[in-house]
Enzyme design. Structure first.
Site, mmCIF file in Angstrom:
data_model
loop_
_atom_site.group_PDB
_atom_site.id
_atom_site.type_symbol
_atom_site.label_atom_id
_atom_site.label_comp_id
_atom_site.label_asym_id
_atom_site.label_seq_id
_atom_site.Cartn_x
_atom_site.Cartn_y
_atom_site.Cartn_z
ATOM 1 N N ILE A 28 -5.362 1.831 -0.266
ATOM 2 C CA ILE A 28 -5.187 1.209 -1.578
ATOM 3 C C ILE A 28 -5.339 -0.302 -1.466
ATOM 4 O O ILE A 28 -6.003 -0.939 -2.291
ATOM 5 C CB ILE A 28 -3.823 1.606 -2.184
ATOM 6 C CG1 ILE A 28 -3.759 3.123 -2.351
ATOM 7 C CG2 ILE A 28 -3.622 0.924 -3.536
ATOM 8 C CD1 ILE A 28 -2.416 3.649 -2.797
ATOM 9 N N ASP A 29 -4.740 -0.890 -0.449
ATOM 10 C CA ASP A 29 -4.938 -2.319 -0.213
ATOM 11 C C ASP A 29 -6.430 -2.641 -0.067
ATOM 12 O O ASP A 29 -6.947 -3.576 -0.685
ATOM 13 C CB ASP A 29 -4.214 -2.748 1.067
ATOM 14 C CG ASP A 29 -2.823 -3.314 0.791
ATOM 15 O OD1 ASP A 29 -2.561 -3.716 -0.355
ATOM 16 O OD2 ASP A 29 -2.012 -3.351 1.727
ATOM 17 N N GLN A 30 -7.093 -1.891 0.800
ATOM 18 C CA GLN A 30 -8.486 -2.203 1.088
ATOM 19 C C GLN A 30 -9.372 -1.973 -0.136
ATOM 20 O O GLN A 30 -10.286 -2.765 -0.417
ATOM 21 C CB GLN A 30 -8.972 -1.378 2.273
ATOM 22 C CG GLN A 30 -8.189 -1.677 3.549
ATOM 23 C CD GLN A 30 -8.966 -1.341 4.802
ATOM 24 O OE1 GLN A 30 -10.016 -1.891 5.077
ATOM 25 N NE2 GLN A 30 -8.421 -0.406 5.580
ATOM 26 N N ASP A 37 0.811 -1.210 0.000
ATOM 27 C CA ASP A 37 0.000 0.000 0.000
ATOM 28 C C ASP A 37 0.851 1.268 0.000
ATOM 29 O O ASP A 37 0.644 2.173 -0.810
ATOM 30 C CB ASP A 37 -0.932 -0.027 1.226
ATOM 31 C CG ASP A 37 -1.909 1.125 1.244
ATOM 32 O OD1 ASP A 37 -3.069 0.926 0.860
ATOM 33 O OD2 ASP A 37 -1.525 2.241 1.652
#
Length: 404
Positions: free
Chosen positions: A170-172, A142
């Site tokens: 961004i990951d989520q 991320d």
């Protein structure tokens, strides 16, 4: 409501984006098997802080993203492990993987091979930068994509250095993109009978999150400045210092500005040519902010939250996580779920942010211990006792036990 009941998911992913996608599929009723290396499992199992119980020690990030799954500890570096994974994929509906580019193929679980063997399979590949292009081999976390995409350069206060957004957006969001893509692919398969290969990447997620910021950049031809708590296209729309602390006031329309002006007994501000429209206020940004700051500083944050509530102006205290959890709205919406883990004891988790038919949300099964369900999972995929014993003897499977 479990609309994905009967859908079989093999989740080979780790850390956050893929596991969140798998968790949300599990929340909707899918049978999600988390396939992990026998020696250490998902990296986040070892990320502190830890919850301990008996001989188990599990990282908090892992607990946040792996409910409603079963764990199979399978060594894909062994021929036996690869053969077992390929056999399971022939019976599965969805495969999720987040290996570096080319690794899934070397481990025998790449899209081309698995989809050829099972044309109904939906294969979701998650990567840092995508599976093509000059950065296809680039490793993405991320924070790396916050830096690469330009997000970090525009985050923080004016004149300040680069700031990481601390909740891994961004990951989520990549997990959400994978989740929605898989749901769409399941719908398409329902019409055509054919599966598909889909890709999501942290890079493309970050770029998509910047959609309106990039549109503004294309129009203005200048890079956005850091704007702290504010917004370059709206004013006044930011945190202000009340007499006893900060408060966020979001005046996002001219109607809201008129309400504010009337409410504070300054109706003339609504007709002042410097402030009449949002475009005027943005053009006179510093003057507008200074004016509102001087007004807000005369009363407490509690006063302004109550004032904005009465007048219909968006406003919020600058809460801590503890403040948010303690707020009656959090309890009223049922977004914090309490459950018992048989080894780790009482735990909490955040519910999937979707509610069907007003039904209360709940945890059906806790995040698994490493390899907790290895034998049961393999049996459910048609492996007999002798085959399971052979896999164990070959070192292809492991784990803590074989609980149901």
């Amino acid at each position: 409501m479990t609309p994905l009941k009967g859908i079989r998911v093999l989740d080979f992913s780790k850390v956050l984006a893929g596991p969140l996608c798998g968790q949300w599929l599990g929340d909707l009723g899918a049978d999600v098997v988390k396939i992990e290396p026998p020696d250490s499992g998902d990296d986040t199992r070892g990320w502190p802080p830890f919850r301990t119980g008996g001989e188990a020690r599990v990282g908090a990030v892992f607990l946040s993203a792996n409910r409603n799954k079963r764990s199979l500890a399978l060594d894909l570096k062994t021929p036996e492990g690869q053969a077992a994974a390929q056999r399971m994929a022939r019976e599965a509906d969805v495969v999720i993987e987040s290996y570096a580019t080319g690794v899934a193929e070397r481990l025998g679980i790449g899209a081309e091979a698995l989809c050829a063997a099972n044309p109904r399979l939906i294969h979701c590949s998650i990567s840092g930068f995508g599976r093509s292009g000059p950065l296809a081999q680039g490793l993405g976390y991320d924070v790396i994509l916050q830096a690469f995409s330009g997000i970090m350069a525009m985050t923080g206060e004016r004149g300040g250095g680069p700031i990481r957004s601390p909740f891994s957006p961004i990951d989520q969001s990549t997990g959400m993109n994978a989740f929605s893509g898989i749901l769409a692919a399941l719908l398409e398969r329902g019409r055509t009978g054919r599966g598909c290969r889909l890709e999501v990447s942290l890079f493309e997620t970050a770029a998509a999150l910047l959609g309106y910021s990039l549109q503004i950049y294309w129009e203005k031809g200048t890079l956005p400045e850091k704007s702290g708590s504010g917004h370059e296209s709206l004013c006044p729309y930011q945190a202000f210092d009340a007499a006893d602390g900060p408060v966020l006031i979001g005046i996002a329309s001219d109607n809201l500005w008129r309400r504010f002006a009337a409410g504070i007994g300054r109706p003339e501000l609504a007709e002042d040519p410097r402030f009449r429209t949002n475009a005027d206020r943005v053009a006179n940004f510093a003057t507008t902010v200074a004016l509102v700051q001087a007004i807000v500083a005369t009363e407490s944050a509690t006063h302004w939250v109550a004032f904005c509530g009465r007048t219909g102006i968006p406003c919020a205290a600058i809460n801590t996580l503890a403040d948010m959890l303690a707020h009656p709205q959090t309890a009223a919406r049922g977004v914090v779920l309490d459950y018992d883990h048989p080894t780790l004891g009482p735990l909490k988790t955040m519910a999937q942010p979707i509610q069907f038919n007003g039904e209360a949300r709940a945890v059906r099964s806790p995040p698994p211990l490493l390899g907790e369900h290895s034998a049961k999972v393999l049996a459910a995929y048609g492996f007999g006792p002798e085959e399971i014993a052979a896999l164990r003897a070959a070192g292809a499977i492991g784990g803590t036990g074989d609980a149901a």
